[in-house]
Write a protein that holds these residues in place. Structure first.
Motif, short mmCIF file in Angstrom:
data_model
loop_
_atom_site.label_atom_id
_atom_site.label_comp_id
_atom_site.label_asym_id
_atom_site.label_seq_id
_atom_site.Cartn_x
_atom_site.Cartn_y
_atom_site.Cartn_z
N THR A 137 0.86 -1.18 0.00
CA THR A 137 0.00 0.00 0.00
C THR A 137 0.90 1.23 0.00
N PHE A 138 0.73 2.08 -1.01
CA PHE A 138 1.57 3.28 -1.12
C PHE A 138 0.67 4.50 -1.23
N ASN A 139 0.82 5.43 -0.29
CA ASN A 139 0.03 6.66 -0.28
C ASN A 139 0.98 7.86 -0.35
N SER A 140 0.65 8.81 -1.20
CA SER A 140 1.51 10.00 -1.32
C SER A 140 0.68 11.18 -1.80
N ASN A 141 0.96 12.37 -1.23
CA ASN A 141 0.31 13.58 -1.71
C ASN A 141 1.29 14.47 -2.48
N GLU A 178 3.08 -1.06 4.23
CA GLU A 178 2.43 0.22 3.91
C GLU A 178 3.47 1.33 3.97
N ASN A 180 3.90 5.52 3.40
CA ASN A 180 3.26 6.83 3.25
C ASN A 180 4.33 7.89 3.05
N ASP A 182 4.52 11.98 2.38
CA ASP A 182 3.71 13.19 2.35
C ASP A 182 4.56 14.43 2.60
N GLN A 189 7.39 13.78 5.25
CA GLN A 189 7.09 12.73 6.21
C GLN A 189 7.04 11.39 5.49
N SER A 239 6.66 -0.08 12.84
CA SER A 239 6.34 1.17 12.14
C SER A 239 7.47 2.16 12.35
N ARG A 241 8.62 6.14 11.38
CA ARG A 241 8.17 7.43 10.87
C ARG A 241 9.34 8.41 10.87
#
Length: 249
Positions: A137-141, A178, A180, A182, A189, A239, A241
């Motif tokens: 799962t890859f999320n990026s803005n 996962e 992320n 951002d 982040q 996790s 960060r």
């Protein structure tokens, strides 16, 4: 009047001396920071060299030795067994090629960064997805056109991502990852989480080998003005960060 002039002159001279001392201290701090960044850069390169040597000796060397032994044992008089062994040898060769491609990615990491940090991270995700070993799962803005031009920060952040993924592959026994990525409030982040076996964080940080690796990751994040937080528990995954101050170019 003369006393007032002398007093003002004394205050002015005192101010200049303090200002000069602050300038010297600031320059010394800048030099120290640059030296620490250079040291971090060299440490990353040394880790990459050690990783390459280990992979070549332990993994690829072993695979090629097995391939050689398998082919050497082929008896063409026993066609069925010979066919199986040739198939096994082909599979070993495929695995060797996969290992070489992974090493090539490590070697060309800095060249990939020439395309920009966001593009390099997306390419790393693409390679991970192609393995079909994990649910990714890859999320990026962050849009493709956004660029971050601070090379030292880009390199350290990219290597932290690679090291985090490498730790998951080697130790986590995870089935899902996962990631992320951002940009918010002048900070990049980056989060990497897995559903693997996790570990007891205090014990890992105090262990001679594990603690050194985790603490080095934190140190490298700190050298570029960032922070790295780790959350882990046995059976509950891990996790990581990372936050780093950035101004897009």
């Amino acid at each position: 009047m003369i006393c007032m002039t002398l007093l003002m002159s004394g205050i002015f001279i005192s101010f200049l001396i303090k200002y000069r001392k602050r300038q010297i201290r600031h320059k010394e701090e800048l030099v120290q920071t640059e030296e620490e960044l250079l040291q971090a850069h060299l440490e990353v390169q040394e880790q990459i060299r050690r990783h390459l040597a280990t992979e070549l000796h332990d993994n690829i060397g072993q695979l090629l030795s097995l391939t050689n032994a398998t082919l050497a044992s082929v008896d063409l008089q026993q066609q069925e067994k010979a066919a199986r062994k040739i198939t096994d040898a082909q599979e070993l060769v495929k695995r060797s090629l996969q290992q070489l491609r992974q090493l090539s990615r490590v070697l060309h990491g800095e060249q990939v960064l020439e395309q920009g940090l966001a593009a390099a991270i997306r390419q790393e995700i693409n390679w991970l997805q192609r393995s079909d070993y994990y649910e990714i799962t890859f999320n990026s803005n962050i849009p493709e056109e956004m660029q971050f031009s601070e090379h030292n920060k880009n390199l350290v952040l990219f290597r932290l991502l690679q090291e985090s993924i490498s730790n998951i592959v080697k130790h986590a026994e995870a089935s899902a990852i996962e990631i992320n990525f951002d940009y918010m409030q002048d900070k990049l982040q980056l989060g990497i989480s897995d559903n693997g076996n996790g570990f007891h964080l205090p014990e890992a940080l105090s262990a001679s080998s594990g603690g050194m690796g985790l603490n080095n990751m934190r140190k490298r994040a700190a050298l570029i003005g960032g922070s790295l937080q780790i959350e882990a528990a046995p059976g509950a995954g891990t996790s990581i960060r990372i936050q780093v101050p950035y101004i897009p170019s």
